[in-house]
Design an enzyme around this catalytic site. Structure first.
Site, short mmCIF file in Angstrom:
data_model
loop_
_atom_site.label_atom_id
_atom_site.label_comp_id
_atom_site.label_asym_id
_atom_site.label_seq_id
_atom_site.Cartn_x
_atom_site.Cartn_y
_atom_site.Cartn_z
N LYS A 32 0.93 -1.19 0.11
CA LYS A 32 -0.01 -0.16 0.00
C LYS A 32 0.79 1.06 -0.14
CE LYS A 32 -2.14 1.48 3.87
NZ LYS A 32 -1.71 3.16 3.77
N ASP A 59 -3.20 4.29 -2.04
CA ASP A 59 -4.38 4.88 -0.95
C ASP A 59 -4.49 6.19 -1.19
OD1 ASP A 59 -6.13 4.77 1.19
OD2 ASP A 59 -4.51 4.29 2.83
N LYS A 61 -7.48 7.91 -1.31
CA LYS A 61 -8.82 8.35 -0.62
C LYS A 61 -9.50 9.57 -1.43
CE LYS A 61 -7.57 6.56 3.84
NZ LYS A 61 -6.39 6.20 3.80
N ASP A 64 -13.67 14.74 -3.97
CA ASP A 64 -13.93 15.85 -4.70
C ASP A 64 -15.18 15.82 -5.48
OD1 ASP A 64 -13.24 18.42 -5.74
OD2 ASP A 64 -11.24 17.98 -5.23
N THR A 121 -10.73 3.84 10.05
CA THR A 121 -10.80 3.14 11.38
C THR A 121 -10.43 3.87 12.72
OG1 THR A 121 -8.39 2.31 10.72
CG2 THR A 121 -10.42 0.81 10.19
N ARG A 213 2.54 -1.51 10.58
CA ARG A 213 3.76 -1.64 11.56
C ARG A 213 4.06 -2.96 12.17
NH1 ARG A 213 1.20 4.08 14.00
NH2 ARG A 213 -0.38 3.19 13.24
#
Length: 241
Positions: A32, A59, A61, A64, A121, A213
């Site tokens: 990603k 990614d 997002k 608009d 999230t 991570r």
């Protein structure tokens, strides 16, 4: 079996990415590329990762007006990425514009997967009510966004693993669920609110899991990646190294 694991390359620049991905070359793994990395390094990083045979979830997002999103997706489709996303809150016309932009360049059969963000999230039920002024429950709001995305021709949604069962119920099993917020059992959740571990996400029905991570911060990232794949029944040559 295809790998469900998407590694979040949450690094500041290409130098760190190059050092990290070296052990993964040849795996044809999903990665990603998020805003920080893409805005810093640009399309050249995507080309580099494609040369290394990684599958790419870009990614960004997008959120608009429909025309802007459609034109942006034309540019993104030309990069050859494998998955992209928009915010479902942009509405039906915007999401349809995203698909139109992708198909205009890549064609209906070869365009990237396009998924919609329902709620981040990091969003809690209290934040949904007090800050976003959405009076519905998290389940109701996420389900509504998911149905809107499906009706707009998208392939799936980004959601919490905890929301997968009811999204599958209202949108069908073929509607993809891509679930960030994945943490190993001993990891810190940091800024994520609605999380699960890899085994829990599989049990809930996630199609893809985004792991950052837990892999990138591991002492042995490749082995951690392999261990997560094992939980999904995926075995390959690196398990015997």
């Amino acid at each position: 079996m295809r790998s469900p694991v998407i590694i979040a390359l949450d690094f500041p620049g290409k130098k760190e990415v190059e050092a990290f991905i070296e052990p993964f070359e040849g795996q044809e793994a999903w990665v990603k590329v998020g805003m920080e990395l893409f805005y810093g390094e640009g399309p050249q990083l995507v080309s580099y990762l494609k040369e290394k045979r990684f599958r790419i979830f870009l990614d960004l997002k997008l959120h608009d007006i429909p025309t802007t999103v459609r034109k942006a997706m034309e540019r993104i489709a030309a990069l050859g990425v494998d998955m992209v996303n928009v915010h479902a809150a942009g509405g039906r016309e915007m999401m349809r514009g995203a698909i139109e932009g992708l198909e205009a360049v890549a064609g209906p059969e070869k365009r990237p997967l396009c998924i919609a963000v329902t709620q981040l999230t990091s969003t809690s039920s209290q934040m949904l009510k007090d800050e976003l002024l959405i009076g519905e429950s998290m389940e109701s709001a996420v389900s509504h966004y998911a149905k809107l995305a499906k009706e707009s021709g998208l392939d799936g949604v980004v959601c919490s693993p905890l929301e997968v069962p009811y999204i599958k119920k209202v949108c069908g099993q073929e509607f993809l669920t891509v679930t960030p917020g994945i943490r190993l059992k001993d990891d810190d959740k940091n800024d994520q609110k609605r999380t699960a571990d890899p085994a829990g996400a599989k049990e809930l029905g996630s199609d893809y899991i985004v792991v950052g991570r837990s892999i990138t911060g591991s002492l042995d990232p490749l082995q951690t990646y392999v261990n997560i794949e094992k939980e999904w029944g995926i075995l390959h040559e690196t398990t015997n190294r």
